[in-house]
Design a protein around this motif. Structure first.
Motif, mmCIF file in Angstrom:
data_model
loop_
_atom_site.group_PDB
_atom_site.id
_atom_site.type_symbol
_atom_site.label_atom_id
_atom_site.label_comp_id
_atom_site.label_asym_id
_atom_site.label_seq_id
_atom_site.Cartn_x
_atom_site.Cartn_y
_atom_site.Cartn_z
ATOM 1 N N LYS A 230 0.817 -1.207 0.000
ATOM 2 C CA LYS A 230 0.000 0.000 0.000
ATOM 3 C C LYS A 230 0.858 1.267 0.000
ATOM 4 O O LYS A 230 2.033 1.243 0.346
ATOM 5 N N TYR A 231 0.227 2.366 -0.363
ATOM 6 C CA TYR A 231 0.859 3.680 -0.284
ATOM 7 C C TYR A 231 -0.144 4.688 0.256
ATOM 8 O O TYR A 231 -1.356 4.440 0.254
ATOM 9 N N LYS A 232 0.342 5.800 0.735
ATOM 10 C CA LYS A 232 -0.523 6.843 1.265
ATOM 11 C C LYS A 232 -0.788 7.895 0.195
ATOM 12 O O LYS A 232 0.105 8.253 -0.571
ATOM 13 N N HIS A 233 -2.015 8.365 0.173
ATOM 14 C CA HIS A 233 -2.394 9.402 -0.794
ATOM 15 C C HIS A 233 -3.300 10.412 -0.110
ATOM 16 O O HIS A 233 -4.359 10.068 0.390
ATOM 17 N N ILE A 234 -2.828 11.672 -0.094
ATOM 18 C CA ILE A 234 -3.670 12.750 0.418
ATOM 19 C C ILE A 234 -4.565 13.153 -0.743
ATOM 20 O O ILE A 234 -4.179 13.965 -1.580
ATOM 21 N N HIS A 235 -5.742 12.539 -0.835
ATOM 22 C CA HIS A 235 -6.580 12.618 -2.025
ATOM 23 C C HIS A 235 -6.719 14.029 -2.586
ATOM 24 O O HIS A 235 -7.254 14.920 -1.943
ATOM 25 N N SER A 236 -6.203 14.188 -3.814
ATOM 26 C CA SER A 236 -6.363 15.426 -4.587
ATOM 27 C C SER A 236 -5.783 16.662 -3.914
ATOM 28 O O SER A 236 -6.186 17.782 -4.225
ATOM 29 N N ALA A 237 -4.827 16.493 -3.023
ATOM 30 C CA ALA A 237 -4.245 17.660 -2.348
ATOM 31 C C ALA A 237 -3.599 18.612 -3.349
ATOM 32 O O ALA A 237 -3.746 19.832 -3.251
ATOM 33 N N SER A 238 -2.894 18.072 -4.332
ATOM 34 C CA SER A 238 -2.241 18.917 -5.326
ATOM 35 C C SER A 238 -3.264 19.611 -6.211
ATOM 36 O O SER A 238 -3.132 20.795 -6.541
ATOM 37 N N ILE A 239 -4.293 18.875 -6.618
ATOM 38 C CA ILE A 239 -5.333 19.453 -7.475
ATOM 39 C C ILE A 239 -6.061 20.581 -6.764
ATOM 40 O O ILE A 239 -6.336 21.636 -7.335
ATOM 41 N N LYS A 240 -6.377 20.364 -5.497
ATOM 42 C CA LYS A 240 -7.147 21.359 -4.747
ATOM 43 C C LYS A 240 -6.364 22.644 -4.520
ATOM 44 O O LYS A 240 -6.954 23.696 -4.280
ATOM 45 N N LYS A 241 -5.033 22.569 -4.597
ATOM 46 C CA LYS A 241 -4.245 23.787 -4.456
ATOM 47 C C LYS A 241 -4.426 24.699 -5.662
ATOM 48 O O LYS A 241 -4.431 25.912 -5.543
ATOM 49 N N SER A 242 -4.542 24.117 -6.847
ATOM 50 C CA SER A 242 -4.660 24.915 -8.060
ATOM 51 C C SER A 242 -6.107 25.136 -8.478
ATOM 52 O O SER A 242 -6.418 26.106 -9.163
ATOM 53 N N LEU A 243 -7.003 24.208 -8.074
ATOM 54 C CA LEU A 243 -8.430 24.336 -8.390
ATOM 55 C C LEU A 243 -9.212 24.214 -7.088
ATOM 56 O O LEU A 243 -9.670 23.142 -6.720
ATOM 57 N N LYS A 244 -9.339 25.330 -6.394
ATOM 58 C CA LYS A 244 -9.943 25.304 -5.059
ATOM 59 C C LYS A 244 -11.449 25.068 -5.107
ATOM 60 O O LYS A 244 -12.027 24.514 -4.177
ATOM 61 N N SER A 245 -12.105 25.491 -6.184
ATOM 62 C CA SER A 245 -13.554 25.367 -6.282
ATOM 63 C C SER A 245 -13.960 23.961 -6.717
ATOM 64 O O SER A 245 -13.477 23.446 -7.731
ATOM 65 N N LEU A 246 -14.858 23.361 -5.937
ATOM 66 C CA LEU A 246 -15.385 22.045 -6.285
ATOM 67 C C LEU A 246 -16.122 22.094 -7.614
ATOM 68 O O LEU A 246 -16.033 21.181 -8.434
ATOM 69 N N TYR A 247 -16.806 23.189 -7.851
ATOM 70 C CA TYR A 247 -17.568 23.360 -9.088
ATOM 71 C C TYR A 247 -16.628 23.432 -10.298
ATOM 72 O O TYR A 247 -16.897 22.838 -11.348
ATOM 73 N N SER A 248 -15.520 24.148 -10.175
ATOM 74 C CA SER A 248 -14.574 24.261 -11.290
ATOM 75 C C SER A 248 -13.928 22.918 -11.588
ATOM 76 O O SER A 248 -13.691 22.572 -12.748
ATOM 77 N N ARG A 249 -13.649 22.127 -10.534
ATOM 78 C CA ARG A 249 -13.084 20.791 -10.748
ATOM 79 C C ARG A 249 -14.095 19.902 -11.465
ATOM 80 O O ARG A 249 -13.736 19.098 -12.329
ATOM 81 N N GLN A 250 -15.365 20.054 -11.101
ATOM 82 C CA GLN A 250 -16.405 19.261 -11.735
ATOM 83 C C GLN A 250 -16.519 19.589 -13.224
ATOM 84 O O GLN A 250 -16.705 18.700 -14.052
ATOM 85 N N LYS A 251 -16.407 20.855 -13.587
ATOM 86 C CA LYS A 251 -16.499 21.258 -14.992
ATOM 87 C C LYS A 251 -15.384 20.622 -15.818
ATOM 88 O O LYS A 251 -15.615 20.126 -16.921
ATOM 89 N N ILE A 252 -14.166 20.624 -15.269
ATOM 90 C CA ILE A 252 -13.039 20.014 -15.985
ATOM 91 C C ILE A 252 -13.237 18.507 -16.083
ATOM 92 O O ILE A 252 -12.943 17.888 -17.109
ATOM 93 N N ARG A 253 -13.763 17.908 -15.014
ATOM 94 C CA ARG A 253 -14.045 16.471 -15.029
ATOM 95 C C ARG A 253 -15.037 16.127 -16.145
ATOM 96 O O ARG A 253 -14.870 15.158 -16.879
ATOM 97 N N GLU A 254 -16.066 16.942 -16.280
ATOM 98 C CA GLU A 254 -17.072 16.719 -17.317
ATOM 99 C C GLU A 254 -16.471 16.809 -18.712
ATOM 100 O O GLU A 254 -16.764 15.988 -19.593
ATOM 101 N N GLU A 255 -15.635 17.816 -18.920
ATOM 102 C CA GLU A 255 -15.022 18.005 -20.247
ATOM 103 C C GLU A 255 -14.164 16.804 -20.626
ATOM 104 O O GLU A 255 -14.236 16.306 -21.765
ATOM 105 N N SER A 256 -13.361 16.321 -19.688
ATOM 106 C CA SER A 256 -12.510 15.166 -19.957
ATOM 107 C C SER A 256 -13.344 13.908 -20.189
ATOM 108 O O SER A 256 -13.055 13.113 -21.093
ATOM 109 N N THR A 257 -14.381 13.740 -19.382
ATOM 110 C CA THR A 257 -15.234 12.555 -19.497
ATOM 111 C C THR A 257 -15.983 12.544 -20.818
ATOM 112 O O THR A 257 -16.061 11.502 -21.487
#
Length: 292
Positions: A230-257
């Protein structure tokens, strides 16, 4: 076989330097490749200073941030130029022991049909349990359009958890073939990765794991997890630093999906409309309930 560590940084020098301070000197790594993805803070200066003190560590300055996939593609190409056979792609917000890396490397050396290999994320929950899955699964089956869409809906994935993920018994074996693994920490075959052109650079963020595994499957290579490590992962810690808004992360997720659905799952125009309507409801769920 020679192994490189590839770490991509964007405005997250604190986590990146913490990781490098722990793992850069692992003997299992022949080279360590650190890429700065055009950070707009002091990351570049700090990382370059660290790399200059260690001959095994290579610093790469990406002058343009084209996303997670594009940045790691550069890292793997550098690994190829340095004569590496395998590469461990690690997010800055991970923490892992050298023995875990050695087991992954050994598994890929012994099993030439494995193109991607990863350990499990350390968790207090039972693997395959609802609690574990909702916090972030280490791996999952390769999904068709409807199952993938359900997983992307916060409420749907809570209702249909059993249909979307492996159950507890799945993790009893030491090594398992899976559909895809979490992209935070995974080992790849360098030649196969480059042959497949790696991550699709039109997907800026999210969904890279499914795509890479699907590409590997297309050339007869499996994706596998080693369940005893196993390994440790601080889930999305790096992403949340650059994309603080949950809504903005969701928009990018939708575009990629949506890009993945259109170009790799080849869904028809009617299904595309259905997916867009579905994601409109997902945004409402995010706004009202703050669900992930």
């Amino acid at each position: 076989m020679k192994l490189a560590l590839v770490v991509l940084n964007y405005n997250d020098a604190d986590n990146t330097l913490k990781l490098l301070g722990s793992v850069a000197d692992y003997a299992v790594f022949d080279k360590v490749i650190v890429l700065d993805n055009s950070s707009n803070d002091d990351s570049k200066v700090r990382l370059k200073s660290f790399c200059e003190k260690n001959e095994k560590v290579y610093f790469v300055d990406n002058h343009e941030n084209k996303g997670y996939g594009a940045g790691n593609n550069v890292g793997i190409r550098v690994a190829k130029d340095l004569g590496m056979d395998l590469a461990l792609i690690a997010n800055p917000d991970t923490d892992f022991e050298e023995r875990v890396v050695k087991v992954l490397k050994s598994a890929m050396e012994k099993n030439v049909d494995i193109g991607i290999c990863a350990p499990l994320v350390e968790t207090n929950d039972v693997y395959g349990s609802r609690e574990n899955v909702l916090k972030g699964a280490s791996c999952w089956p390769m999904r068709d359009f409807l199952h993938s869409l359900a997983e992307n809906g916060p409420i749907c994935r809570r209702i249909f958890t059993k249909a979307l993920h492996y159950d507890r018994n799945f993790y009893n074996a030491k090594i398992r073939k899976v559909g895809a693994v979490l992209g935070a920490l995974l080992m790849v075959r360098v030649d196969a990765f480059i042959r497949l052109r790696g991550y699709d650079e039109k997907m800026f963020l999210y969904g890279e794991e499914d795509l890479l595994s699907k590409k590997m499957e297309g050339i007869g290579l499996k994706t596998a997890v080693i369940t005893g490590y196993k390994y440790k992962h601080i889930h999305s810690a790096s992403i949340k630093k650059s994309l603080k808004s949950l809504y903005s992360r969701q928009k990018i997720r939708e575009e990629s999906t949506m890009y993945f659905y259109k170009n790799y799952l080849k869904i028809n125009p009617l299904w595309q409309i259905f997916a867009k309507v579905f994601f409109a409801f997902v945004r409402l769920e995010v706004i009202i309930f703050g669900l992930l």
